[in-house]
Design an enzyme around this catalytic site. Structure first.
Site, PDB file in Angstrom:
ATOM      1  N   GLU A  26      48.931   6.538 -14.135  1.00 48.04           N
ATOM      2  CA  GLU A  26      49.165   7.548 -13.032  1.00 48.04           C
ATOM      3  C   GLU A  26      50.591   7.414 -12.703  1.00 48.04           C
ATOM      4  O   GLU A  26      51.277   6.318 -12.807  1.00 48.04           O
ATOM      5  CB  GLU A  26      48.095   7.132 -11.794  1.00 48.04           C
ATOM      6  CG  GLU A  26      48.493   8.102 -10.798  1.00 48.04           C
ATOM      7  CD  GLU A  26      47.441   8.128  -9.578  1.00 48.04           C
ATOM      8  OE1 GLU A  26      46.461   7.013  -9.790  1.00 48.04           O
ATOM      9  OE2 GLU A  26      47.565   8.483  -8.514  1.00 48.04           O
ATOM     10  N   ASN A  71      45.224  10.420  -7.616  1.00 52.44           N
ATOM     11  CA  ASN A  71      45.367  10.913  -6.372  1.00 52.44           C
ATOM     12  C   ASN A  71      46.782  11.834  -6.482  1.00 52.44           C
ATOM     13  O   ASN A  71      46.814  12.851  -5.729  1.00 52.44           O
ATOM     14  CB  ASN A  71      45.510  10.049  -5.106  1.00 52.44           C
ATOM     15  CG  ASN A  71      44.099   9.367  -4.768  1.00 52.44           C
ATOM     16  OD1 ASN A  71      43.153   9.958  -5.232  1.00 52.44           O
ATOM     17  ND2 ASN A  71      44.182   8.187  -4.112  1.00 52.44           N
ATOM     18  N   ASN A 171      40.804  15.584  -9.351  1.00 50.11           N
ATOM     19  CA  ASN A 171      40.553  14.209  -9.226  1.00 50.11           C
ATOM     20  C   ASN A 171      40.123  14.077  -8.006  1.00 50.11           C
ATOM     21  O   ASN A 171      40.664  14.638  -6.780  1.00 50.11           O
ATOM     22  CB  ASN A 171      41.948  13.306  -9.476  1.00 50.11           C
ATOM     23  CG  ASN A 171      41.613  11.835  -8.934  1.00 50.11           C
ATOM     24  OD1 ASN A 171      41.143  11.181  -9.768  1.00 50.11           O
ATOM     25  ND2 ASN A 171      42.168  11.513  -7.973  1.00 50.11           N
ATOM     26  N   GLU A 172      38.922  12.984  -7.603  1.00 46.49           N
ATOM     27  CA  GLU A 172      38.507  12.649  -6.614  1.00 46.49           C
ATOM     28  C   GLU A 172      38.478  13.797  -5.174  1.00 46.49           C
ATOM     29  O   GLU A 172      38.733  13.142  -4.269  1.00 46.49           O
ATOM     30  CB  GLU A 172      39.028  11.485  -6.084  1.00 46.49           C
ATOM     31  CG  GLU A 172      38.638  10.226  -6.897  1.00 46.49           C
ATOM     32  CD  GLU A 172      38.838   8.774  -6.448  1.00 46.49           C
ATOM     33  OE1 GLU A 172      39.671   8.697  -5.419  1.00 46.49           O
ATOM     34  OE2 GLU A 172      38.523   7.978  -7.364  1.00 46.49           O
ATOM     35  N   TYR A 243      35.244   0.876  -8.433  1.00 44.12           N
ATOM     36  CA  TYR A 243      36.205  -0.242  -8.176  1.00 44.12           C
ATOM     37  C   TYR A 243      35.313  -1.410  -7.565  1.00 44.12           C
ATOM     38  O   TYR A 243      34.706  -1.281  -6.385  1.00 44.12           O
ATOM     39  CB  TYR A 243      37.601   0.018  -7.615  1.00 44.12           C
ATOM     40  CG  TYR A 243      38.314   0.794  -8.196  1.00 44.12           C
ATOM     41  CD1 TYR A 243      39.279   0.486  -9.230  1.00 44.12           C
ATOM     42  CD2 TYR A 243      38.403   2.354  -7.858  1.00 44.12           C
ATOM     43  CE1 TYR A 243      39.843   1.590  -9.971  1.00 44.12           C
ATOM     44  CE2 TYR A 243      39.144   3.354  -8.498  1.00 44.12           C
ATOM     45  CZ  TYR A 243      39.830   2.689  -9.483  1.00 44.12           C
ATOM     46  OH  TYR A 243      40.729   3.545 -10.129  1.00 44.12           O
ATOM     47  N   GLU A 291      37.581   6.354 -14.009  1.00 44.45           N
ATOM     48  CA  GLU A 291      38.379   5.250 -13.433  1.00 44.45           C
ATOM     49  C   GLU A 291      37.420   4.097 -13.103  1.00 44.45           C
ATOM     50  O   GLU A 291      36.227   4.378 -12.366  1.00 44.45           O
ATOM     51  CB  GLU A 291      38.900   5.678 -12.101  1.00 44.45           C
ATOM     52  CG  GLU A 291      40.153   6.375 -11.970  1.00 44.45           C
ATOM     53  CD  GLU A 291      41.044   7.145 -10.784  1.00 44.45           C
ATOM     54  OE1 GLU A 291      40.703   6.030  -9.978  1.00 44.45           O
ATOM     55  OE2 GLU A 291      41.168   8.148 -10.720  1.00 44.45           O
ATOM     56  N   GLN A 353      44.354   0.654 -14.083  1.00 39.77           N
ATOM     57  CA  GLN A 353      45.255   1.532 -14.750  1.00 39.77           C
ATOM     58  C   GLN A 353      45.669   0.832 -16.023  1.00 39.77           C
ATOM     59  O   GLN A 353      45.304  -0.478 -16.145  1.00 39.77           O
ATOM     60  CB  GLN A 353      46.474   2.221 -13.918  1.00 39.77           C
ATOM     61  CG  GLN A 353      45.772   3.074 -12.843  1.00 39.77           C
ATOM     62  CD  GLN A 353      46.713   3.695 -12.080  1.00 39.77           C
ATOM     63  OE1 GLN A 353      48.006   3.685 -12.225  1.00 39.77           O
ATOM     64  NE2 GLN A 353      46.297   4.385 -10.789  1.00 39.77           N
TER      65      GLN A 353
END
Ligand code: AHR
Length: 506
Positions: A26, A71, A171-172, A243, A291, A353
């Site tokens: 990212e 993000n 994304n998200e 996460y 992720e 990442q």
């Protein structure tokens, strides 16, 4: 403690989806700038790619790398990152409160990916943008020539199409923190229409719809249901993100987090299949777990936390550069086991990442690059999980945890490559104090020799929090696991407390 695992050549889950061993780059913190790319670094090549980092990436062995966010992508204009570098605009990236120079963009990433020998997984911005910009990007990247966007790519130095197969539809977007966040209805329709238009440009692409940002989201379940009710026919995968971290020194629960990962995956499969059944669809939508990792999101007030860095606008600030210890490495091993155990439905996964930002590889600006503890389970599983995933029957002693009750002390996954005859066993011992005596019954698999056996555990003189740091880069790593034997069609081994092991059999 003891554990008995039975494997059988006829009990398989499916082929190992090689895209399970993906990673993520990212435009965040120092993942790109001073991570994979640092012109002027003594190890940089003519394009500014750090050769020391590239060598570690190759050793880590990711198969596919997601880019450019995260993000970040929800406010990103991809056109800013193409064309002559000196003409590219400097922009404010609101997601990470960072100045984006755009010195690195799509062409540079595609070049880097070639060098790293990884597939590109490209995300489009569905936060501030929509159908038009996404289909333009597919035309720019994949159309051979003779149209506005494809000719612009050629003018910018790439005669051949990039031929990017895998695309993320944003994304998200369920997250209130996301630039241009949406309700499930809004996103479901946008994803459907964007997917349609992107596939009109290139029907060969595969598309990932945004799923929930984590299992705790208030909309988890209903989000996936609504989005897929709109877009089931148009998309190929739904994403998952997760996460985990240790809370308040509760290592036992932390070591059991793969139990949560298993349940999260199974919940998403159930939701996908409910939409499939109700919609009378025949095709199967699979999962892109794009992720996942250990990330110390709370309780760590180090200076690289986004809310502290937000005081001023800077280029590539240090952000979430978590230092991983032995415990984290064992947990990461169990996450990879969980992904493998669900390899019939989870077809893509990306550790988040790749460099510096919650990453297996660290680098210093102008300085060295090194492997974190979590590098090892990833590297070995990416290398050795080949052929078919075996379905395991595990009968293990239990360890009691606050969050998950009693869980198996030994967590495992295994693969069998019929061609080479190799069986790979991946094994975690979650006990902090006790070794585990393991027996693996190899029914019908015929392996007779231990080709190699390695273990990652607490190094001598260290404790479970020991980590690899800039001044001591190889403290945590793999060492030989002694005493592994195959006797009468069964493997016998003793797994040290708090350890992750890989055993290869021929
Ligand atoms: O990987 C770090 C961030 O975590 C990503 O930008 C975002 O998608 C997630 O919340």
């Amino acid at each position: 403690t003891t554990a008995r695992i039975t494997i059988d050549r006829d009990f398989t889950i499916g082929d190992v989806p090689r895209r399970l061993f993906g990673s993520f780059v990212e435009h965040m913190g120092r993942c790109v700038y001073t991570g994979i790319y640092e012109p002027g670094h003594p190890q940089a090549d003519a394009r500014g790619f750090r050769k020391d980092v590239l060598a570690l990436v190759k050793e880590l062995g990711p198969t596919v790398v997601r880019y450019p966010g995260g993000n970040f992508v929800s406010g990103y204009l991809w056109e800013d990152g193409v064309g002559p570098v000196e003409k590219r605009p400097r922009r404010l990236d609101g997601a990470w409160h960072t100045i984006e120079t755009n010195a690195f963009g799509l062409h540079e990433f595609v070049e880097w990916a070639k060098e790293a020998d990884v597939e590109v997984m490209e995300a489009v911005n569905l936060g501030t943008r929509g159908v038009e910009e996404a289909r333009a990007l597919v035309e720019y990247a994949n159309h051979p020539s003779g149209t506005y966007w494809s000719d612009l790519r050629r003018q910018n130095g790439a005669a051949d199409p990039f031929d990017i197969k895998l695309w993320c539809l944003g994304n998200e977007l369920d997250g209130p923190w996301q630039i241009g966040g949406k309700t499930a209805q809004e996103y479901g329709r946008l994803a459907q229409e964007t997917a349609k238009a992107m596939k009109f440009v290139d029907p060969s692409i595969e598309l990932v719809a945004v799923g929930s940002s984590n299992r705790q989201m208030p909309t988890f379940g209903s989000w996936e249901h609504t989005v897929l009710t709109h877009a089931y026919d148009e998309v190929d995968y739904i994403s998952m993100h997760a996460y985990y971290q240790e809370h308040d020194g509760d290592a036992a629960s932390f070591l059991a987090e793969a139990v949560d990962m298993d349940a999260f995956i199974e919940g998403v499969i159930a939701t996908v299949d409910a939409v499939k059944a109700a919609g009378k669809h025949t095709k199967q939508v699979d999962i892109s777990f794009d992720e996942w990792n250990v990330w110390y999101q709370s309780g760590l007030e180090t200076e690289d936390q986004p809310h502290l860095v937000a005081a001023q606008w800077r280029e590539h600030p240090r952000l979430i550069e978590d230092t991983y210890n032995v415990t984290d490495a064992v947990v990461v091993g169990t996450f990879l086991h969980s992904l493998l155990r669900h390899g019939d439905r989870v077809k893509i996964a990306n550790q988040a990442q790749l460099v510096n930002v919650i990453a297996p590889i660290r680098s210093e600006e102008g300085g060295p690059a090194w492997r974190q503890s979590i590098f090892w389970p990833f590297a070995r599983i990416a290398q050795h999980a080949r052929g078919r995933i075996l379905r395991l029957a595990i009968d293990s002693s239990q360890v009691s945890t606050k969050r998950y009750g009693d869980v198996d002390v030994v967590d495992a996954a295994a693969t069998w490559d019929e061609e080479s005859g190799t069986i790979a066993l991946f094994l975690a011992n979650r006990s902090l104090t006790e070794a585990s005596d393991l027996t693996v019954d190899l029914r019908g698999l015929g392996a007779t020799t231990v080709r190699s056996a390695e273990v990652l555990t607490v190094p001598e003189g260290g404790d479970r929090l020991v980590a690899n740091v800039v001044d001591d880069q190889d403290r945590v790593g793999l060492t030989p696991l002694r005493g592994v034997d195959v006797v009468d069609g069964a493997v016998r081994a003793t797994l040290p407390p708090l350890s992750w092991s890989v055993v290869l059999l021929d």
